[in-house]
Design a protein around this motif. Structure first.
Motif, PDB file in Angstrom:
ATOM      1  N   SER A 106      53.652 -21.856   1.959  1.00  0.00           N
ATOM      2  CA  SER A 106      54.572 -22.361   2.694  1.00  0.00           C
ATOM      3  C   SER A 106      55.371 -21.124   3.102  1.00  0.00           C
ATOM      4  CB  SER A 106      55.853 -23.089   1.882  1.00  0.00           C
ATOM      5  OG  SER A 106      56.214 -22.309   0.697  1.00  0.00           O
ATOM      6  N   ASN A 107      55.348 -19.941   2.513  1.00  0.00           N
ATOM      7  CA  ASN A 107      55.763 -18.562   3.124  1.00  0.00           C
ATOM      8  C   ASN A 107      55.104 -18.165   4.316  1.00  0.00           C
ATOM      9  OD1 ASN A 107      57.989 -18.614   1.538  1.00  0.00           O
ATOM     10  ND2 ASN A 107      56.779 -17.637  -0.172  1.00  0.00           N
ATOM     11  N   SER A 108      53.979 -18.504   4.527  1.00  0.00           N
ATOM     12  CA  SER A 108      53.195 -18.124   5.689  1.00  0.00           C
ATOM     13  C   SER A 108      53.285 -18.872   6.932  1.00  0.00           C
ATOM     14  CB  SER A 108      51.627 -17.669   5.152  1.00  0.00           C
ATOM     15  OG  SER A 108      50.987 -19.197   4.985  1.00  0.00           O
ATOM     16  N   GLU A 109      53.616 -20.298   6.877  1.00  0.00           N
ATOM     17  CA  GLU A 109      53.756 -21.107   7.697  1.00  0.00           C
ATOM     18  C   GLU A 109      54.998 -21.183   8.660  1.00  0.00           C
ATOM     19  OE1 GLU A 109      50.892 -23.963   7.782  1.00  0.00           O
ATOM     20  OE2 GLU A 109      50.435 -22.045   6.899  1.00  0.00           O
ATOM     21  N   LEU A 218      65.003 -16.221   8.810  1.00  0.00           N
ATOM     22  CA  LEU A 218      65.428 -17.453   9.372  1.00  0.00           C
ATOM     23  C   LEU A 218      65.144 -18.537   8.181  1.00  0.00           C
ATOM     24  CD1 LEU A 218      66.371 -18.282  12.132  1.00  0.00           C
ATOM     25  CD2 LEU A 218      65.581 -15.925  12.034  1.00  0.00           C
ATOM     26  N   TRP A 219      66.144 -19.411   8.171  1.00  0.00           N
ATOM     27  CA  TRP A 219      66.022 -20.477   7.122  1.00  0.00           C
ATOM     28  C   TRP A 219      66.418 -21.832   7.605  1.00  0.00           C
ATOM     29  CZ3 TRP A 219      64.442 -19.033   2.251  1.00  0.00           C
ATOM     30  CH2 TRP A 219      64.468 -17.896   1.787  1.00  0.00           C
ATOM     31  N   ASN A 220      66.012 -23.072   7.006  1.00  0.00           N
ATOM     32  CA  ASN A 220      66.338 -24.252   7.339  1.00  0.00           C
ATOM     33  C   ASN A 220      67.438 -24.467   6.437  1.00  0.00           C
ATOM     34  OD1 ASN A 220      66.345 -27.103   8.885  1.00  0.00           O
ATOM     35  ND2 ASN A 220      65.495 -27.484   6.725  1.00  0.00           N
ATOM     36  N   ASN A 221      68.427 -25.041   6.641  1.00  0.00           N
ATOM     37  CA  ASN A 221      69.553 -25.332   5.448  1.00  0.00           C
ATOM     38  C   ASN A 221      69.170 -26.673   4.979  1.00  0.00           C
ATOM     39  OD1 ASN A 221      71.921 -25.246   4.146  1.00  0.00           O
ATOM     40  ND2 ASN A 221      72.973 -26.585   5.595  1.00  0.00           N
ATOM     41  N   ILE A 228      64.501 -23.982   3.447  1.00  0.00           N
ATOM     42  CA  ILE A 228      62.988 -23.705   3.583  1.00  0.00           C
ATOM     43  C   ILE A 228      63.088 -22.436   4.675  1.00  0.00           C
ATOM     44  CG2 ILE A 228      60.901 -24.751   4.710  1.00  0.00           C
ATOM     45  CD1 ILE A 228      62.083 -27.380   4.170  1.00  0.00           C
ATOM     46  N   PHE A 229      62.027 -21.500   4.073  1.00  0.00           N
ATOM     47  CA  PHE A 229      61.763 -20.341   4.746  1.00  0.00           C
ATOM     48  C   PHE A 229      61.042 -20.589   6.225  1.00  0.00           C
ATOM     49  CE2 PHE A 229      58.639 -16.736   5.560  1.00  0.00           C
ATOM     50  CZ  PHE A 229      59.785 -15.489   5.834  1.00  0.00           C
ATOM     51  N   LEU A 230      61.791 -19.987   7.417  1.00  0.00           N
ATOM     52  CA  LEU A 230      60.935 -20.298   8.268  1.00  0.00           C
ATOM     53  C   LEU A 230      60.423 -18.949   9.374  1.00  0.00           C
ATOM     54  CD1 LEU A 230      64.047 -22.404  10.343  1.00  0.00           C
ATOM     55  CD2 LEU A 230      61.774 -23.183   9.103  1.00  0.00           C
ATOM     56  N   GLY A 231      60.618 -17.955   8.741  1.00  0.00           N
ATOM     57  CA  GLY A 231      59.914 -16.625   9.140  1.00  0.00           C
ATOM     58  C   GLY A 231      60.999 -15.478   9.108  1.00  0.00           C
ATOM     59  N   GLU A 232      60.287 -14.294   9.275  1.00  0.00           N
ATOM     60  CA  GLU A 232      61.224 -13.115   9.111  1.00  0.00           C
ATOM     61  C   GLU A 232      60.668 -12.092  10.179  1.00  0.00           C
ATOM     62  OE1 GLU A 232      60.951 -11.422   5.079  1.00  0.00           O
ATOM     63  OE2 GLU A 232      58.788 -10.512   5.620  1.00  0.00           O
ATOM     64  N   ILE A 233      61.744 -11.049  10.711  1.00  0.00           N
ATOM     65  CA  ILE A 233      61.193 -10.066  11.374  1.00  0.00           C
ATOM     66  C   ILE A 233      61.737  -8.529  10.720  1.00  0.00           C
ATOM     67  CG2 ILE A 233      60.977 -11.341  13.254  1.00  0.00           C
ATOM     68  CD1 ILE A 233      63.593  -9.783  14.219  1.00  0.00           C
ATOM     69  N   LYS A 234      61.134  -7.475  10.761  1.00  0.00           N
ATOM     70  CA  LYS A 234      61.818  -6.226  10.448  1.00  0.00           C
ATOM     71  C   LYS A 234      61.574  -5.209  11.512  1.00  0.00           C
ATOM     72  CE  LYS A 234      60.048  -7.036   5.436  1.00  0.00           C
ATOM     73  NZ  LYS A 234      58.997  -6.716   4.256  1.00  0.00           N
ATOM     74  N   GLN A 252      57.531 -13.534  11.543  1.00  0.00           N
ATOM     75  CA  GLN A 252      56.300 -13.306  10.917  1.00  0.00           C
ATOM     76  C   GLN A 252      56.346 -13.829   9.467  1.00  0.00           C
ATOM     77  OE1 GLN A 252      53.680 -11.668  12.204  1.00  0.00           O
ATOM     78  NE2 GLN A 252      54.995 -11.274  14.177  1.00  0.00           N
ATOM     79  N   PRO A 253      55.293 -13.899   8.605  1.00  0.00           N
ATOM     80  CA  PRO A 253      55.140 -14.557   7.414  1.00  0.00           C
ATOM     81  C   PRO A 253      55.857 -13.711   6.359  1.00  0.00           C
ATOM     82  CG  PRO A 253      52.908 -14.247   8.113  1.00  0.00           C
ATOM     83  CD  PRO A 253      53.768 -14.098   9.213  1.00  0.00           C
TER      84      PRO A 253
END
Length: 801
Positions: A106-109, A218-221, A228-234, A252-253
């Motif tokens: 789920s963390n990579s989707e 990014l998260w879904n409330n 639910i985790f939706l993705g991240e950037i750095k 990114q995952p």
């Protein structure tokens, strides 16, 4: 960018070792499912054998394939996936590859992108010292995934992370949207002056700025359940220096996703992918190349024409034939070109019984023309009988070796004879529905063959039957899913039945050429016995009459006037026309059907229509803004009454429905020029805020095209594809040019074979002249593309590329 994708979902190897399960595979653009295979039951190494050919209507990051274990009572279990980055697709195109299945975590989707503006400020404190402040403006996100089929409730956390610090701030939650507009700004202290004495939970040193980074998650409330985790950037802070920087970043995952699964245990998937991506310039850039290609049929000899040279230099002729046929078809130049290359093909044919039996340029062009022009012809002729065979199959195996215990060979032969009679009858009665263009091509081929072999009275029929029976109807019968006659590849038993029917149709078609086939020529003795029942003059005469009809230039009544052509059908959601008991309009699942006469929806498939719109009453078909109902993939059908709002299941399906509806309504005289891109809700249009419901639209219709325009073919796009092929094969063009120059100067025989020895050079001077024009045009287009790429790279900022 125009994207085209072709996939052959082949088979999977040892998905769950030593376990027999029911598997299916889905094809996804990022997290959006666009296609699904049939379920292969009770297998550990399923063979799917399905083809999917579609245009990609939106940007994407990943093309993914998910293998599922089908469950009856519980949620289907995802076994594993293959995910290919868009940038890597070109490495796998045109060849089969085995891909190891990866675990689904789920963390990579993730999918979508976020728009950030970052700035590093210097501030002077009250005591005169200097400190640095980081300003993070999170503007918006685009293309976030659906959660359980619905738009998500996204929010973002913005953090400044370092070796000894983790400051985190949070945006507000945006409800029911995949494209949230945040427009929130956050401030972080990066460095403090040496005089700063206030104690803090972290220590800050001047050199730490090299180790700091901005992280946006990014998260879904989830409200009452886990978010639910939706993705991240750095983004490293050091890249900012003292400048302001803004860009789009692809989500990114997580780096710490689930790494424990053993990928070796999941099996592998074999895929054959063909992917093209073209950068199409404005139409005026292609005038020279387009004109050079379109006058090919006028060039003497035809082997010196640009179109012929294109097919000569391409390693795989299919790559060249597809865009060439579509371009010539679009500009009404296909028939004379096919006639010219067919005449050249016949020069090398020594025996009448081998006319048009090979894979020459002429036969490939006719094959591709029939696929494009004959789609509706096939549906109106064969779909009903193919549906009967696939949905209510009767045993038809007549090979004694393949008969199963309990099978009755005589009953099977009767069943096969029933199907063959029915298919044959539908074909020979269909001449009135044969498209005029196909008739014109068959007419040319028939007379060219008769001219080449004047002493053979049957060759004029075999020239046509070799295409219409062997390469058109017989192929469609054996592979109905390829020609969109069926949604999926048929099962093994039905495939065998269709194969036997196809063999019979090929044979009956060749008998129509009046060349008396000897029964001893059949490879299988069981087919020999089967065809003994067909030795009747009425079959030969029926085929002869059919071939006469489809190779005539006499005008025929369009098939749409005698019987409606079935174009498309499928399940989608439509917004209720009335109101529910609580006064709120909702969306209902319905079965939609489009024919050449009407657009209908039904409560279920095969039920009577609930609502019908005559095609002549459709005024426009346009996309609907997501903001109207917070739903993706929506479009609207505008007709005499209120707009019909429809939600497709994915972006590809929505695009195909819009194209099909636009194509069938393009000749309607009362088409609108303007429409409303959003809905009329709560007393006003959401797009322009007008309060009158029947007011003129505020946006120009995208499908407002002249009635004679074939909108299903983009001439510029096909020309761009041809330009790309010339570019790839530039070295061959140059060698061919040198060869023509040598032949023109040195008129003697060639001393030794070389790279151009297999090319057809009938007139070296004419060929040299055409080659010079091609090379000059391609070089000019190269310059235009380079200018465009420089302009694009200087204006586009994409932080994650």
């Amino acid at each position: 960018l125009r994207l085209l994708f072709y996939l052959f979902t082949d088979d999977a190897k040892q998905l769950v070792p030593n376990k027999m399960r029911d598997f299916f595979c889905t094809i996804n653009l990022d997290q959006e499912e666009v296609f699904r295979t049939q379920v292969v039951e009770k297998s550990s190494s399923p063979y799917f054998g399905e083809e999917f050919y579609f245009e990609i209507p939106r940007t994407f990051q990943w093309l993914s394939f998910y293998i599922y274990d089908k469950s009856v009572l519980q949620k289907d279990l995802r076994i594993g996936k293959v995910a290919i980055k868009k940038e890597d697709l070109c490495n796998y195109t045109g060849k089969e590859n085995w891909f190891m299945l990866q675990p689904v975590d789920s963390n990579s989707e993730v999918q979508g992108k976020v728009h950030l503006e970052l700035k590093l400020n210097e501030l002077i404190t009250d005591n005169g010292s200097v400190c640095q402040q980081l300003v993070v403006h999170i503007k918006e996100c685009h293309g976030l995934p659906l959660i359980n089929g619905q738009n998500c409730d996204p929010y973002a956390t913005v953090s400044l992370v370092g070796p000894s610090r983790n400051d985190q701030k949070k945006t507000k939650v945006k409800k029911k949207t995949s494209n949230p507009q945040f427009n929130e700004t956050f401030y972080f202290e990066v460095t403090r002056s040496s005089s700063y004495t206030k104690k803090s939970q972290f220590q800050v040193e001047e050199e730490d700025i090299e180790k700091l980074e901005v992280r946006v998650d990014l998260w879904n409330n989830g409200n009452l359940v886990q978010d639910i985790f939706l993705g991240e950037i750095k983004v490293p802070v050091k890249v900012l220096r003292n400048d302001s920087f803004q860009a789009w970043y692809l989500l990114q995952p997580r780096e710490n996703g689930n790494k424990s699964s053993k990928t070796d245990d999941l099996g592998s998937l074999r895929l054959n992918i063909c992917y093209t991506e073209d950068c199409v310039l404005p139409s005026e850039y292609y005038v020279s190349l387009r004109n050079l290609l379109l006058k090919s049929s006028d060039v003497q000899p035809i082997s010196a024409s640009a179109a012929y040279i294109l097919c000569e230099v391409c390693r795989d002729k299919y790559d060249a034939v597809l865009p060439l046929v579509r371009l010539l078809l679009h500009h009404h130049k296909l028939v004379p070109f096919v006639a010219a290359v067919a005449e050249l093909d016949l020069k090398d044919t020594q025996e009448a019984n081998t006319v048009f039996r090979g894979n020459s340029l002429a036969t490939r062009c006719v094959d591709e023309m029939m696929k494009i022009v004959g789609k509706h012809y096939l549906k109106v002729t064969l779909k009903a009988v193919i549906d009967e065979i696939c949905e209510s199959p009767k045993p038809c195996e007549i090979d004694p070796i393949k008969l199963r215990e309990g099978d009755n060979a005589e009953i099977n032969m009767e069943n096969l004879r029933y199907y063959v009679d029915k298919v044959f009858r539908e074909i020979v009665r269909s001449s009135i529905s044969c498209p005029t263009l196909m008739c014109d091509v068959f007419y040319s081929l028939r007379h060219l063959a008769a001219k080449r072999f004047p002493n053979d009275p049957h060759v004029q029929y075999s020239a046509v039957s070799s295409f219409v029976f062997l390469r058109f109807f017989a192929v469609a019968v054996v592979s109905p899913h390829t020609f969109h006659l069926r949604p999926h590849h048929p099962d093994a038993q039905t495939s065998r039945t269709l194969t036997l029917i196809s063999k019979a149709i090929q044979t009956l078609g060749s008998w129509g050429s009046l060349t008396k086939s000897k029964l001893s020529s059949f490879k299988e003795t069981f087919m020999c016995e089967f065809f003994k029942t067909f030795q009747e003059d009425k079959f030969t005469e029926s085929v002869k009459k059919f071939l006469d009809d489809v190779s005539s230039t006499e005008s025929k009544e369009p098939s749409g006037l005698s019987e409606p052509v079935h174009l498309k059908e499928g399940e989608m959601y439509k917004r209720a026309q009335g109101r529910t008991r609580i006064g709120k309009k909702n969306f209902k699942k319905r079965w939609f059907c489009l024919t050449s006469r009407e657009f209908t929806y039904h409560k279920q498939q095969d039920k009577e229509p609930i609502f019908t719109i005559p095609i002549k009453n459709i005024l426009a078909v346009e996309k609907l803004d997501e903001s109207s109902f917070n739903k993706k993939n929506m479009f609207q059908v505008l007709h005499g009454e209120k707009p019909l709002y429809i939600q497709a299941n994915n972006c590809v399906e929505a695009s195909e429905w819009i194209e099909a509806l636009c194509r069938v309504t393009r000749c309607n005289q009362k088409r609108l020029n303007f429409y409303h891109p959003s809905a009329f809700l709560n007393g006003s249009w959401l797009c322009c805020k007008a309060t009158i419901e029947n007011t003129v639209g505020c946006a120009r219709c995208t499908a407002d095209v002249p009635a004679d325009t074939q909108i299903e073919i983009d001439g510029d796009r096909e020309t761009e594809r041809i330009y790309s092929l010339f570019t790839i094969n530039m070295s061959k063009l140059q060698k061919l040019e040198e060869a023509c120059g040598s032949i023109a100067v040195y008129q003697g025989p060639r001393k030794e074979p070389d790279d151009y020895s297999n090319f057809t050079i009938e007139d070296s001077v004419a060929t040299f002249h055409t080659l010079k024009q091609i090379i000059d045009i391609v070089e000019k287009l190269n310059e235009s593309h380079e200018k465009y790429q420089k302009k694009r790279s200087s204006s586009a900022k994409y932080g994650s590329e």
